[in-house]
Design a protein around this motif. Structure first.
Motif, PDB file in Angstrom:
ATOM      1  N   UNK A  20       0.861  -1.190   0.000  1.00 49.22           N
ATOM      2  CA  UNK A  20       0.000   0.000   0.000  1.00 49.22           C
ATOM      3  C   UNK A  20       0.893   1.233   0.000  1.00 49.22           C
ATOM      4  N   UNK A  21       0.916   1.959  -1.109  1.00 48.78           N
ATOM      5  CA  UNK A  21       1.778   3.142  -1.217  1.00 48.78           C
ATOM      6  C   UNK A  21       1.286   4.299  -0.352  1.00 48.78           C
ATOM      7  N   UNK A  22       0.067   4.183   0.200  1.00 49.47           N
ATOM      8  CA  UNK A  22      -0.470   5.261   1.034  1.00 49.47           C
ATOM      9  C   UNK A  22       0.029   5.206   2.474  1.00 49.47           C
ATOM     10  N   UNK A  23       0.659   4.100   2.860  1.00 51.96           N
ATOM     11  CA  UNK A  23       1.152   3.978   4.240  1.00 51.96           C
ATOM     12  C   UNK A  23       2.133   5.093   4.604  1.00 51.96           C
ATOM     13  N   UNK A  24       3.163   5.382   3.776  1.00 52.28           N
ATOM     14  CA  UNK A  24       4.074   6.487   4.142  1.00 52.28           C
ATOM     15  C   UNK A  24       3.362   7.828   4.272  1.00 52.28           C
ATOM     16  N   UNK A  25       2.330   8.042   3.466  1.00 58.60           N
ATOM     17  CA  UNK A  25       1.587   9.306   3.555  1.00 58.60           C
ATOM     18  C   UNK A  25       0.840   9.386   4.877  1.00 58.60           C
ATOM     19  N   UNK A  26       0.175   8.292   5.240  1.00 49.44           N
ATOM     20  CA  UNK A  26      -0.577   8.275   6.495  1.00 49.44           C
ATOM     21  C   UNK A  26       0.341   8.503   7.694  1.00 49.44           C
ATOM     22  N   UNK A  27       1.460   7.773   7.723  1.00 48.53           N
ATOM     23  CA  UNK A  27       2.383   7.931   8.845  1.00 48.53           C
ATOM     24  C   UNK A  27       3.043   9.307   8.824  1.00 48.53           C
ATOM     25  N   UNK A  28       3.302   9.823   7.629  1.00 47.34           N
ATOM     26  CA  UNK A  28       3.901  11.147   7.526  1.00 47.34           C
ATOM     27  C   UNK A  28       2.999  12.234   8.067  1.00 47.34           C
ATOM     28  N   UNK A  29       1.700  12.086   7.872  1.00 46.88           N
ATOM     29  CA  UNK A  29       0.752  13.087   8.374  1.00 46.88           C
ATOM     30  C   UNK A  29       0.760  13.145   9.894  1.00 46.88           C
ATOM     31  N   UNK A  30       1.021  12.021  10.539  1.00 50.38           N
ATOM     32  CA  UNK A  30       1.054  12.025  12.011  1.00 50.38           C
ATOM     33  C   UNK A  30       2.258  12.791  12.551  1.00 50.38           C
ATOM     34  N   UNK A  31       3.226  13.059  11.687  1.00 49.33           N
ATOM     35  CA  UNK A  31       4.449  13.739  12.126  1.00 49.33           C
ATOM     36  C   UNK A  31       4.376  15.251  11.914  1.00 49.33           C
ATOM     37  N   UNK A  32       3.304  15.739  11.327  1.00 53.81           N
ATOM     38  CA  UNK A  32       3.202  17.169  11.004  1.00 53.81           C
ATOM     39  C   UNK A  32       3.452  18.076  12.210  1.00 53.81           C
ATOM     40  N   UNK A  33       2.862  17.814  13.402  1.00 55.67           N
ATOM     41  CA  UNK A  33       3.168  18.683  14.558  1.00 55.67           C
ATOM     42  C   UNK A  33       4.655  18.759  14.865  1.00 55.67           C
ATOM     43  N   UNK A  34       5.378  17.644  14.657  1.00 55.38           N
ATOM     44  CA  UNK A  34       6.804  17.646  14.930  1.00 55.38           C
ATOM     45  C   UNK A  34       7.597  18.438  13.898  1.00 55.38           C
ATOM     46  N   UNK A  35       7.032  18.594  12.697  1.00 58.45           N
ATOM     47  CA  UNK A  35       7.684  19.445  11.694  1.00 58.45           C
ATOM     48  C   UNK A  35       7.760  20.878  12.210  1.00 58.45           C
ATOM     49  N   UNK A  36       6.673  21.354  12.805  1.00 60.07           N
ATOM     50  CA  UNK A  36       6.675  22.703  13.390  1.00 60.07           C
ATOM     51  C   UNK A  36       7.655  22.768  14.567  1.00 60.07           C
ATOM     52  N   UNK A  37       7.745  21.677  15.320  1.00 58.68           N
ATOM     53  CA  UNK A  37       8.695  21.606  16.439  1.00 58.68           C
ATOM     54  C   UNK A  37      10.124  21.778  15.917  1.00 58.68           C
ATOM     55  N   UNK A  38      10.461  21.059  14.849  1.00 55.67           N
ATOM     56  CA  UNK A  38      11.815  21.118  14.289  1.00 55.67           C
ATOM     57  C   UNK A  38      12.095  22.514  13.723  1.00 55.67           C
ATOM     58  N   UNK A  39      11.113  23.090  13.038  1.00 52.11           N
ATOM     59  CA  UNK A  39      11.301  24.438  12.493  1.00 52.11           C
ATOM     60  C   UNK A  39      11.521  25.453  13.608  1.00 52.11           C
ATOM     61  N   UNK A  40      10.784  25.301  14.708  1.00 51.64           N
ATOM     62  CA  UNK A  40      10.970  26.197  15.841  1.00 51.64           C
ATOM     63  C   UNK A  40      12.355  26.009  16.448  1.00 51.64           C
ATOM     64  N   UNK A  41      12.799  24.772  16.534  1.00 50.02           N
ATOM     65  CA  UNK A  41      14.139  24.485  17.057  1.00 50.02           C
ATOM     66  C   UNK A  41      15.212  25.151  16.197  1.00 50.02           C
ATOM     67  N   UNK A  42      15.066  25.043  14.870  1.00 43.78           N
ATOM     68  CA  UNK A  42      16.044  25.647  13.968  1.00 43.78           C
ATOM     69  C   UNK A  42      16.004  27.175  14.057  1.00 43.78           C
ATOM     70  N   UNK A  43      14.814  27.728  14.207  1.00 46.16           N
ATOM     71  CA  UNK A  43      14.682  29.167  14.321  1.00 46.16           C
ATOM     72  C   UNK A  43      15.360  29.694  15.589  1.00 46.16           C
ATOM     73  N   UNK A  44      15.131  28.999  16.707  1.00 42.93           N
ATOM     74  CA  UNK A  44      15.749  29.419  17.963  1.00 42.93           C
ATOM     75  C   UNK A  44      17.251  29.205  17.945  1.00 42.93           C
ATOM     76  N   UNK A  45      17.712  28.225  17.198  1.00 41.02           N
ATOM     77  CA  UNK A  45      19.150  27.952  17.132  1.00 41.02           C
ATOM     78  C   UNK A  45      19.912  29.061  16.416  1.00 41.02           C
TER      79      UNK A  45
END
Length: 363
Positions: free
Chosen positions: A337-362
């Motif tokens: 099922x090629x949709x599995x990476x998309x589904x799991x990737x969507x669950x990581x979206x909040x952490x994308x903002x976390x990483x961007x905030x980390x890079x901004x503060x750095x």
């Protein structure tokens, strides 16, 4: 007595009631008391992260009391919503006992050997809890993490002072987004107990059983058809933890001697739970293929799990990303099922903002 009631309320009652929210959107046969409590902690910690991190960064004075009052209101609101959902679901299914998983407790059906094995496992856990509380371990990291909790409790300020000297300091980007010590401080304030005591005495009594609860849920997935194998698995996990102190860097060492530190929670609770969640979500039984909408709560828990990694340790966010990507690739071929990476990737979206905030503060 008042302190004990406060601990039970904030460490058991509130998380359990909060857990009723995501569990309401999970198929009934997958619900049980342990899942409710684990779901409650995940959702509670995720909400704590969303409230506390902005307060740390953008509120200058009294940011601890501001964040804690807001978190307390949000936690109680979620607990009330969970109770309401439980009540409404009970009205639709009058006489049903399986909602809380009570129907799954069949102790009388177990053999004598299996019961003895469970008692051995409980003895192992009891010994670990006793040693963790009465032989509290102290290390250099306590001078940072525990003192951060204490300063938040006493000074009403989060990450505004250097723990080693007490002087004002700029935000420490390496630690400022990992707000687990602030949750410890919140528990200490609510129970009116010194943050050091909460860290070294109360946290092991909470976090060690929670971690073993995750391992038990994993055993149910691995030995779904062999219940007699589950206590053997749990005994092995208990022995690994007990004799894993072959280095100061092993997960077992952190599990028993640094239980209250966020990185210990990441290694002992977050990562094992990540594997359990993947087993739980993708091990579908034939009759469950028509129930995908009823399992939305499992995906909600996975989102909260990703977010919880952030309050434990900033590096855990990157570790979870690696695990998520590797697992998504493997599951894509296994499930075809090629949709599995998309589904799991969507669950990581909040952490994308976390990483961007980390890079901004750095910067």
């Amino acid at each position: 007595m008042t302190q004990a009631i406060s601990f039970l309320f904030w460490l058991l009652v509130v998380p359990f009631c909060i857990g009723l929210v995501p569990v309401n959107f999970i198929a009934e046969k997958k619900r049980n008391l342990g899942v409710i409590l684990l779901a409650g902690y995940l959702l509670m910690w995720a909400v704590f992260e969303v409230i506390t991190i902005p307060a740390v960064i953008w509120i200058q004075y009294n940011n601890f009391s501001f964040a804690m009052n807001l978190f307390m209101a949000a936690a109680l609101l979620l607990a009330i919503i969970g109770i309401i959902l439980w009540y409404l679901d009970g009205k639709k299914n009058v006489g049903r006992t399986g909602w809380l998983g009570l129907g799954n407790l069949k102790w009388s059906e177990l053999s004598l050997e299996t019961k003895i094995e469970w008692f051995l496992f409980l003895a192992l856990v009891g010994f670990q809890l006793y040693m963790s509380v009465t032989r509290a371990s102290f290390d250099g990291d306590d001078a940072y993490y525990v003192v951060q909790s204490l300063m938040a409790q006493q000074n009403d300020a989060m990450y505004k002072n250097l723990p080693y000297t007490g002087r004002s300091a700029d935000l420490d980007v390496r630690h400022v987004l990992a707000v687990f010590p602030m949750w410890v401080a919140f528990v200490a304030v609510k129970a009116d107990l010194h943050a050091t005591i909460v860290s070294h005495v109360i946290m092991p009594l909470v976090l060690i059983p929670l971690s073993y609860l995750v391992y038990y849920e994993i055993s149910k997935m691995l030995f779904s058809a062999k219940r007699e194998s589950r206590p053997v698995f749990m005994i092995m996990m208990g022995l690994f933890q007990l004799f894993g102190n072959v280095s100061i860097y092993t997960n077992e060492t952190f599990f028993l001697t640094r239980t209250w530190q966020g990185k210990a929670v990441a290694g002992s609770f977050i990562i094992p739970m990540f594997f359990w969640m993947l087993l739980w979500i993708f091990k579908e039984e034939p009759e469950e293929k028509k129930m995908k909408k009823q399992n939305a709560g499992m995906w909600m828990m996975l989102v909260c799990l990703n977010m919880t990694a952030g309050i434990c340790s900033s590096i855990a966010v990157f570790l979870v990303a690696i695990l998520l990507g590797t697992s998504a690739l493997c599951l894509m071929f296994v499930k075809r099922d090629w949709k599995v990476p998309i589904k799991l990737g969507l669950t990581y979206i909040p952490n994308v903002f976390y990483v961007l905030l980390y890079l901004f503060l750095s910067r």
